[in-house]
Design a protein around this motif. Structure first.
Motif, short mmCIF file in Angstrom:
data_model
loop_
_atom_site.label_atom_id
_atom_site.label_comp_id
_atom_site.label_asym_id
_atom_site.label_seq_id
_atom_site.Cartn_x
_atom_site.Cartn_y
_atom_site.Cartn_z
N LEU A 1 46.42 23.74 65.72
CA LEU A 1 45.80 25.05 65.66
C LEU A 1 44.36 25.01 66.14
CD1 LEU A 1 47.33 26.25 62.32
CD2 LEU A 1 47.68 27.28 64.56
N SER B 1 44.77 28.70 56.22
CA SER B 1 44.96 29.76 57.20
C SER B 1 44.36 31.05 56.65
CB SER B 1 46.44 29.94 57.51
OG SER B 1 47.07 30.62 56.47
N VAL B 2 43.99 31.95 57.56
CA VAL B 2 43.28 33.15 57.14
C VAL B 2 44.19 34.12 56.39
CG1 VAL B 2 41.57 33.00 58.96
CG2 VAL B 2 43.68 34.29 59.36
N ASN B 3 45.46 33.81 56.30
CA ASN B 3 46.31 34.67 55.47
C ASN B 3 46.94 33.85 54.35
OD1 ASN B 3 48.02 33.19 56.99
ND2 ASN B 3 49.07 34.90 57.94
N HIS C 1 46.36 34.18 51.25
CA HIS C 1 46.42 35.00 50.02
C HIS C 1 45.40 34.56 48.98
CE1 HIS C 1 50.98 35.68 50.83
NE2 HIS C 1 50.21 35.96 51.84
N GLU D 1 40.58 27.65 61.64
CA GLU D 1 41.23 27.59 60.33
C GLU D 1 42.03 26.30 60.18
OE1 GLU D 1 44.08 30.83 60.03
OE2 GLU D 1 44.38 30.81 62.18
N ASN D 2 42.53 26.09 58.97
CA ASN D 2 43.38 24.93 58.67
C ASN D 2 42.69 23.59 58.92
OD1 ASN D 2 45.82 26.17 57.75
ND2 ASN D 2 46.10 26.90 59.84
N SER E 1 53.98 29.41 60.99
CA SER E 1 52.67 29.95 60.62
C SER E 1 52.28 31.07 61.58
CB SER E 1 51.64 28.82 60.66
OG SER E 1 50.34 29.34 60.67
N ARG F 1 52.60 35.55 60.51
CA ARG F 1 51.34 36.25 60.21
C ARG F 1 51.56 37.61 59.55
NH1 ARG F 1 46.21 33.58 62.13
NH2 ARG F 1 47.10 31.73 61.23
N ALA G 1 53.15 37.67 55.88
CA ALA G 1 52.50 37.06 54.72
C ALA G 1 52.07 38.13 53.73
CB ALA G 1 51.29 36.25 55.18
N GLY G 2 52.42 37.93 52.50
CA GLY G 2 51.96 38.85 51.46
C GLY G 2 52.89 40.01 51.18
N THR H 1 52.21 30.71 54.58
CA THR H 1 52.11 29.58 55.51
C THR H 1 52.26 28.25 54.78
OG1 THR H 1 50.60 30.90 56.83
CG2 THR H 1 50.64 28.55 57.27
#
Lengths: 364, 309
Positions: free
Chosen positions: A13, A36-38, A40, A67-68, B105, B109, B112-113, B216
């Motif tokens: 990445l 990662s930016v998602n 949570h 990220e990561n 991943s 995107r 997610a959630g 992810t």
């Protein structure tokens, strides 16, 4: 094995660091992110801070992030790359980057370095963190007012940061229980079980289910995923979220979440870089700087409880933070800090102790 | 006492279904002679595909189907490299894990959630009411029951049928199997693909039942535990399922002891035990060729087969 995997994925990445804007004569800010930016949680909160920064400063700032980045070795490579590309300030958002950043700050004196959640500074490297434990204190206070007296905590790593949260929550809980006139076991209002990981969805689920199954009436956590809260909800036990509002991620039973709000700090830091006033500081603030927040309350939280909690929050905003105001008793009942004294920041940042009311121990 | 045991058992089973399914899949592939280290990647893609399909259709069963298909497709990729091109199986498998982690991943995107449909605990008439055993094993969600069915079925197939014998022959002595008229390449490819389908199911168990939703890297290394489990179980299907549940029990116990405040066995020991046991088994199996043979390690595991040698 897992770490290796994350590392490999991270390396993949990292090849595509995300450039986000282009124009001349503006502050170039780079962020190196743990997950990662998602995710949570932790990194998503930083990412929202980055979005806030971009929105607020518009074309005065050019932002990139990677990220990561889990291992410090990886972080060093990515950060050196940002420094070489002439970024004005590099933010590193996890404890593990500290030594690498301190080293790079000497190598690149023209670059400004800002590190989240550590304790080292150099001539051109500062650090910053938020007092999320203020939020934990309020969440505990709320839980106590509502009569929860057998809380189970999904604890992560046994280092000062989550320990502060555990202690603050427990103290808030006891304050709430006393105000509500609920009788409780003075030695066991909050049972702590260690996950020994920041992020382990399966482990968090298993742990939260164990606590819920053992009859704990509320599940709180400080892990980087909302899975403990989700597991609690599935077992019809309410939860307290951490890091982000976990109701956004399917944990509808969460009574309240303590929330990171990094945006204002990033704006402040980048503005300081722009006008030349940036200095490497040690920034550690709470509600008074809006760097931590409480999410909206669950509908089941009574209005008078909400009012009391928010009143306490206002006091904190005004600088009257009682979460670590003495007398503070250790687990064995011995007085650690006398009445009227405040636990010094240095102790909060480095010492590992549990207050009276916490059941469980601190593993090595 | 019984109530505690039941509770621990339930958690142990519940937390091990994904590993058990994936381990069964890897076991089939390895029995045919193909080492597939891409389990983690296939599980991640299965978790994502399963959740995505369930979210769009509203039916978790379709999610399971999609996960199996995606897992199978990825395993097909491995079969292409490992069997058709006779590439290094370790490298091809690792590449598959990296591909699965990165691709899931990237593709996940937007998911997610989100909250979607999930399998809930399913009460089975009569079975769920058996004291202790029934309460432990039959208060689970549907994929767990699928596992209970699959494990003996796979055992029967591998050890009691002609086609199962041919699969094992491809793993044990590919040249002999070939001489006996078995199509080694086809058998290996099919077993690899079947293994991928099971890994996909394992991933979907996580995203549709145990830790519902997509995040992810949500498998968190379970694919690797599944690979280890195959060795630990000495390439036996029922052993793999039992082993997965034993590992699940170790984790459940570790939290349990902490929560009760009575650490009969220290948490650090329980945390290490799965890995220690795997290393111990590996050392024994690798150290002694006769034990290795008796344990059932396929002699041609990881060796690409070519008729001309």
């Amino acid at each position: 094995m897992n770490a290796l995997l994350v590392l490999l994925a991270a390396a993949l990445l990292a090849c595509g660091a995300v450039p986000e804007a282009h124009a001349a004569k503006k502050v170039k800010a780079a962020f190196v992110l743990l997950e990662s930016v998602n995710d949570h949680g932790w990194t998503e909160a930083h990412h929202e801070g980055i979005q806030h920064l971009k929105k607020t400063l518009g074309d005065q700032v050019e932002v990139s992030y990677t990220e990561n980045i889990v291992s410090p070795t990886d972080a060093e490579r990515v950060m050196r790359d940002y420094a070489r590309k002439g970024y004005d300030i590099v933010f590193g958002t996890t404890f593990g980057y500290m030594d690498v950043m301190a080293k790079l700050s000497l190598e690149f004196p023209g670059t400004k370095w800002d590190h989240c959640s550590g304790y080292k500074t150099t001539a051109n490297m500062g650090n910053y963190f938020g007092r999320i434990e203020q939020g934990e204190y309020l969440a505990g206070y709320m839980s106590g007012l509502m009569g929860f007296k057998n809380v189970g905590t999904v604890a992560t790593q046994p280092i000062p940061e989550p320990i502060r949260g555990i202690n603050a929550f427990t103290r808030g809980l006891q304050k709430g229980l006393k105000e509500a006139g609920v009788t409780f076991d003075e030695n066991k209002v909050n049972t702590v079980v260690w996950l020994k990981s920041w992020r382990d969805a399966q482990g968090e689920t298993t742990l939260a289910e164990t606590l819920a199954g053992r009859g704990h009436d509320l599940i709180r956590q400080m892990a980087d995923t909302p899975d403990s809260a989700k597991a609690a909800c599935a077992m019809n036990v309410p939860a307290i979220g951490y890091g982000m509002d976990v109701t956004r991620f399917g944990a509808g039973c969460s009574l309240v979440s303590t929330v990171w709000n990094w945006g204002p700090y990033y704006v402040k830091a980048v503005k300081a870089v722009a006008d030349g006033s940036w200095k490497p500081g040690e920034y550690w603030a709470g509600f008074e700087d809006d760097i931590v927040r409480l999410s909206p309350f669950h509908a089941s939280v009574p209005a008078d409880v909400q009012k009391k909690v928010l009143a306490e929050l206002e006091k904190m905003k005004a600088g009257k933070d009682e979460s670590f105001l003495g007398p503070i008793l250790g687990q064995d009942g011995k007085e650690l800090y006398p009445a009227g004294s405040r636990v010094p920041d240095k102790d909060l940042l480095t010492k590992r102790f549990l207050v009276k009311g916490v059941s469980g121990s601190i593993p090595d | 006492m019984w109530a505690d045991l039941v509770f621990l058992g339930q958690i142990a089973v519940k937390s091990s279904v994904a590993v058990a399914l994936a381990a069964l899949g890897e076991l089939v592939a390895e029995r045919s002679g193909v080492l597939n280290l891409g389990v983690e990647g296939m599980m991640l893609m299965g978790a994502l595909a399963g959740f995505a399909a369930a979210l769009t259709t509203g039916d978790p069963w379709l999610g399971l189907g999609a996960a199996a298909l995606v897992g199978a497709a990825l395993a097909g990729l491995h079969a292409f490299f490992a069997v058709a091109l006779r590439a290094n199986q370790v490298l091809a498998g690792l590449a598959l894990t990296i591909l699965g982690a990165g691709l899931s991943s990237f593709l996940g995107r937007s998911l997610a959630g989100q909250s979607g449909p999930r399998f809930r605990p399913l009460h089975l008439p009569w079975l769920s009411d058996i004291p202790v055993a029934g309460e432990i094993f039959f208060t689970q969600s549907a994929p767990a029951y699928l596992l209970y069915g699959l494990a003996p079925l796979l055992w029967y197939w591998l050890f009691r049928t002609g086609s199962g014998l041919r699969v094992r022959a491809c793993g044990q002595g590919a040249a002999s199997a070939d001489a006996a008229g078995v199509n080694v390449a086809r058998t290996r490819a099919l077993c690899t693909v079947l293994g991928g389908a099971l890994a996909g199911l394992g991933g979907a168990y996580l995203s549709l039942s145990y830790t519902p939703g997509w995040a992810t890297g949500m498998t968190g290394g379970q694919g690797w535990i599944a690979v280890a489990m195959v060795v630990f179980a000495a390439w036996r299907p029922l052993g793999a399922v039992a082993g997965a549940m034993l590992f699940g029990l170790f984790q459940a116990l570790q939290f349990w002891f902490q929560a009760t405040g009575q650490e009969l066995v220290p948490a650090w020991l329980l945390r290490m035990l799965p890995y220690l046991l795997t290393i111990a088994v590996l050392a024994v199996v690798q150290g002694s060729p006769s034990l290795r043979r008796r344990a059932g390690a396929p002699a041609d595991l990881g060796r690409p087969f070519a008729r001309e040698g």
